[in-house]
Write an enzyme that holds these catalytic residues in place. Structure first.
Site, short mmCIF file in Angstrom:
data_model
loop_
_atom_site.label_atom_id
_atom_site.label_comp_id
_atom_site.label_asym_id
_atom_site.label_seq_id
_atom_site.Cartn_x
_atom_site.Cartn_y
_atom_site.Cartn_z
N LYS A 174 0.75 4.93 -11.12
CA LYS A 174 -0.36 4.02 -10.85
C LYS A 174 -0.81 3.28 -12.10
O LYS A 174 -1.25 2.13 -12.03
CB LYS A 174 -1.52 4.80 -10.22
CG LYS A 174 -1.22 5.30 -8.81
CD LYS A 174 -0.88 4.15 -7.86
CE LYS A 174 -0.70 4.63 -6.43
NZ LYS A 174 -0.42 3.52 -5.48
N TYR A 183 2.25 10.93 -10.49
CA TYR A 183 1.50 9.95 -9.69
C TYR A 183 0.65 9.08 -10.61
O TYR A 183 0.62 7.84 -10.46
CB TYR A 183 0.63 10.69 -8.68
CG TYR A 183 -0.27 9.80 -7.87
CD1 TYR A 183 0.20 9.14 -6.74
CD2 TYR A 183 -1.61 9.62 -8.21
CE1 TYR A 183 -0.63 8.32 -5.97
CE2 TYR A 183 -2.45 8.81 -7.46
CZ TYR A 183 -1.95 8.16 -6.33
OH TYR A 183 -2.78 7.36 -5.59
N ALA A 184 -0.04 9.72 -11.56
CA ALA A 184 -0.89 8.97 -12.49
C ALA A 184 -0.09 7.96 -13.29
O ALA A 184 -0.51 6.81 -13.48
CB ALA A 184 -1.60 9.95 -13.44
N SER A 221 -4.89 3.02 -7.92
CA SER A 221 -5.70 4.23 -7.85
C SER A 221 -6.50 4.35 -9.14
O SER A 221 -6.10 3.83 -10.18
CB SER A 221 -4.82 5.47 -7.69
OG SER A 221 -5.60 6.66 -7.72
N ASN A 255 0.80 -1.22 0.00
CA ASN A 255 0.00 0.00 0.00
C ASN A 255 0.84 1.28 0.00
O ASN A 255 0.32 2.36 -0.27
CB ASN A 255 -0.92 -0.01 1.24
CG ASN A 255 -1.63 1.30 1.45
OD1 ASN A 255 -2.62 1.60 0.76
ND2 ASN A 255 -1.14 2.11 2.38
#
Length: 253
Positions: free
Chosen positions: A161, A157-158, A143, A91
């Site tokens: 993920k 971040y995108a 996400s 996580n």
């Protein structure tokens, strides 16, 4: 349907707060022995206290999963402490807001290291133990941002993920011969400290059909299902937990 994990050994990364803490608490409550791996000793000790106070079994390892050595250390500590590993619940993640025009190399490298590269190093280090386990599971917190949606200021971040989801599918294919399943959970807007960067909860929830932000416990229960014996024929998949936010064609409807 019982989701009990009694006798199982779980490594939960990013377990100092928010979603990771909820995952660790839930698995401990279901009987698993939990190794907590988190950067903050203060947060990690609070998770440890909560689990033990509730009668669960857990130990704490403080480290930053930005390196291969740290991933190997987390797995080694779990094996040394509990004698095995059945569940790798990854996580840990970072969520720095920085627009593309101002994105710094250090921000990009750290985001990819913690969110994406650690999937590879943790799985590689854990594989010998997981191959010895029965009904071994890997569940990664992904996400909806990246695989399905986009937010300005979170391109790095995108990308991490979206990479996580690709990792999940490819790893599931490779590890199927050992009976190890690999799946992920894609949270939508969850009420955590990280979400505070995006705006007030009441404003954010307007575009969610269920009219509320999710809770860390919502993600923990999805993780528990994917790690259970009932999910033994599910692999290479991600489960969206977003209150229906992705359903409208226009989120303002």
């Amino acid at each position: 349907m019982s989701l009990e994990q009694r006798g199982r050994i779980a490594l939960v990364t990013g377990s100092g707060q928010g979603i990771g803490r909820a995952i660790a608490q839930l698995f401990a409550a279901q009987g698993a022995k939990v190794m907590l791996a988190t950067r903050s000793a203060e947060n990690g000790n609070e998770t440890l206290r909560l689990i033990r106070q509730a009668g669960g079994t857990a130990e704490l390892l403080t480290l930053d999963l930005a390196s291969r050595a740290a991933a190997e250390q987390a797995v080694a500590a779990t094996l040394e402490t509990f004698g095995g590993l059945d569940l790798l619940l990854h996580n840990a993640g970072v969520f720095p807001m920085q627009k593309l025009a101002e994105l710094e190399e250090q921000t990009l490298e750290h985001t990819l290291a913690v969110n994406l590269k650690s999937c590879f190093w943790l799985t590689q280090a854990a594989l010998p133990a997981l191959r010895r386990a029965q009904q071994a599971r890997i569940v990664v917190t992904s996400s909806v941002t990246g695989p399905r949606t986009a937010i300005p200021g979170l391109a790095h971040y995108a990308a991490s993920k979206a990479g996580v989801n690709g990792f999940i599918r490819a790893a599931a294919l490779e590890l199927a011969e050992y009976g190890i399943t690999v799946n992920g959970v894609e949270p939508g807007l969850i009420a955590t400290q990280a979400t505070n960067n995006l705006g007030h909860g009441s404003t954010l929830s307007r575009g969610i059909p269920l009219q509320r932000l999710g809770t860390p416990q919502d993600i923990a229960w999805a993780t528990l299902f994917l790690a259970s014996r009932h999910a033994g024929y599910i692999t290479g998949q991600t489960l969206v937990v977003d209150g229906g936010a992705l359903l409208p064609e226009n989120s303002q409807l």
